[in-house]
Design an enzyme around this catalytic site. Structure first.
Site, PDB file in Angstrom:
ATOM      1  N   ASP A   1      16.050  27.229  10.108  1.00  0.00           N
ATOM      2  CA  ASP A   1      16.595  26.342   9.079  1.00  0.00           C
ATOM      3  C   ASP A   1      15.873  25.004   9.054  1.00  0.00           C
ATOM      4  O   ASP A   1      15.147  24.645   9.990  1.00  0.00           O
ATOM      5  CB  ASP A   1      18.100  26.126   9.288  1.00  0.00           C
ATOM      6  CG  ASP A   1      18.414  25.389  10.588  1.00  0.00           C
ATOM      7  OD1 ASP A   1      17.770  25.679  11.607  1.00  0.00           O
ATOM      8  OD2 ASP A   1      19.314  24.521  10.584  1.00  0.00           O
TER       9      ASP A   1
ATOM     10  N   GLU B   1      20.288  25.183  13.334  1.00  0.00           N
ATOM     11  CA  GLU B   1      20.061  24.201  14.394  1.00  0.00           C
ATOM     12  C   GLU B   1      20.289  22.786  13.909  1.00  0.00           C
ATOM     13  O   GLU B   1      20.644  21.903  14.693  1.00  0.00           O
ATOM     14  CB  GLU B   1      18.623  24.352  14.918  1.00  0.00           C
ATOM     15  CG  GLU B   1      18.306  23.523  16.165  1.00  0.00           C
ATOM     16  CD  GLU B   1      17.786  22.124  15.860  1.00  0.00           C
ATOM     17  OE1 GLU B   1      17.731  21.296  16.794  1.00  0.00           O
ATOM     18  OE2 GLU B   1      17.450  21.834  14.697  1.00  0.00           O
TER      19      GLU B   1
END
Length: 360
Positions: free
Chosen positions: A72, A129
């Site tokens: 991400d 994350e």
């Protein structure tokens, strides 16, 4: 579905990953692409848990190396698709951390296919994350499938300037609150100013002398800072509530409990103030004394330094697994609109990983 060539030049693979937009909570497309690319490798164990993809070799080697990177990014800022100019690759995720992910994907694919790796490998391409820990893909694995996180060393592809950044600082965030009585500022004696009650703790934080500590050749610097203030009602009103948000970054020789005790002592809060523990993340020791880590240091030419800030290496450290950050790029460009990474560092990290993973 976008197609990824895991055997492509790592700069090309990074570019392809950047072009699959994947802000946190929107990682399905990139997880699909990574899973599809890895499924072409014969003889590996391939698992998908939500938008986290895990691939494992089972060569029967004595040691297992974990290669982990998040898929991400922070929200887009008009910085996709990728752009390459004068040896610099631009785009959302270029440094944090699709370049590191590309290096890890490529290294895993090469050595899983050749079956000539010095170690067994676990690749973890994980979601979320960049947001709250409750969504983090490694957190979900640690909670639901901890056996998938087992290994002798973990490498995370966070940007580290293509050298090893060992361990990480721990972080504690607290909210200190004061309560008073609201009144018109022209008649302030009729009220009690909550903001003024925070003056003592604010002064103590400002005067705090942080320490530096050397651990395994890495210097970690601590810090205690006010990172937020609030208490406004109106320009003619005495505030009846006020808050300080305080962040303590601590070295990995302190446990969480030791860091909490030190923070309480340093703040020395007055009895009429309230404190809430808002966020706590443990630190991670360098872990450079492990033989598998020694081989990595050899591969990078012996360059290493302490990691400032918190990364997911701490999750492995709490499991007793030494972990380091090793990825291309300057972390100072992370989350910026002009996020960028030198292509030379991408290729250097890729080459170092191949050297490290090759059997002798």
């Amino acid at each position: 579905m976008p197609t990824l060539d895991l055997f492509a030049d790592p700069v090309e693979l990074t570019s392809a990953l950047i072009d699959i937009e994947s802000p946190s909570h929107h990682e399905t497309a990139i997880a699909d692409a990574v899973y599809e690319a890895l499924s072409a490798i014969e003889g590996i164990e391939l698992i998908r848990h939500n938008n986290t993809v895990i691939a494992r070799t089972h060569f029967g080697r004595d040691q297992r190396v974990i290669l982990a990177g998040h898929v991400d990014t922070v929200p887009l800022a008009g910085n996709t698709p990728h752009r390459l100019h004068d040896g610099i690759l631009y785009g959302c995720g270029s440094v944090d951390m699709k370049s590191g992910l590309a290096c890890y994907l490529g290294a895993f694919a090469r050595w899983a296919t050749s079956r000539a790796a010095a170690h067994d490998m676990t690749l973890i391409a994980y979601e979320a994350e960049e947001v709250s820990s409750e969504y983090n893909g490694l957190h979900h694995l640690e909670r639901d499938y901890p056996e998938l996180l087992q290994g002798d060393i973990a490498l995370l592809g966070e940007p580290s300037g293509a050298i090893v950044e060992a361990g990480c600082q721990g972080s504690i965030r607290v909210i200190v609150s004061a309560r008073g009585t609201r009144a018109h500022s022209a008649r302030s004696w009729l009220g009690h100013n909550a903001a003024h009650d925070l003056a003592g703790v604010l002064s103590r934080v400002a005067a705090y002398q942080p320490r530096s500590v050397e651990i395994a050749g890495c210097e970690y610097r601590e810090g205690l800072n006010v990172v937020g203030l609030s208490g406004f009602v109106a320009t003619n009103t005495i505030p009846d509530e006020a808050q300080l948000i305080i962040n303590f970054r601590f070295a990995p020789d302190r446990s969480v409990e030791e860091a909490k005790a030190h923070l309480v002592e340093a703040l020395a809060l007055e009895d009429d103030l309230d404190m809430e523990w808002d966020d706590i993340a443990p630190a991670a020791m360098p872990g450079l004394d492990h033989p598998v880590a020694a081989r990595l240091l050899e591969a990078v030419g012996g360059d290493y330094r302490a990691k400032f800030g918190w990364t997911d290496v701490a999750r492995f450290s709490t499991l007793g697994i030494p972990a380091v950050n090793f990825g291309p790029g300057d972390p100072g460009f992370a989350h910026k609109k002009d996020e960028q990474c030198p292509v030379e560092q991408i290729r250097r990290v890729a080459d170092t990983l191949h050297t490290y993973l090759a059997a002798r």
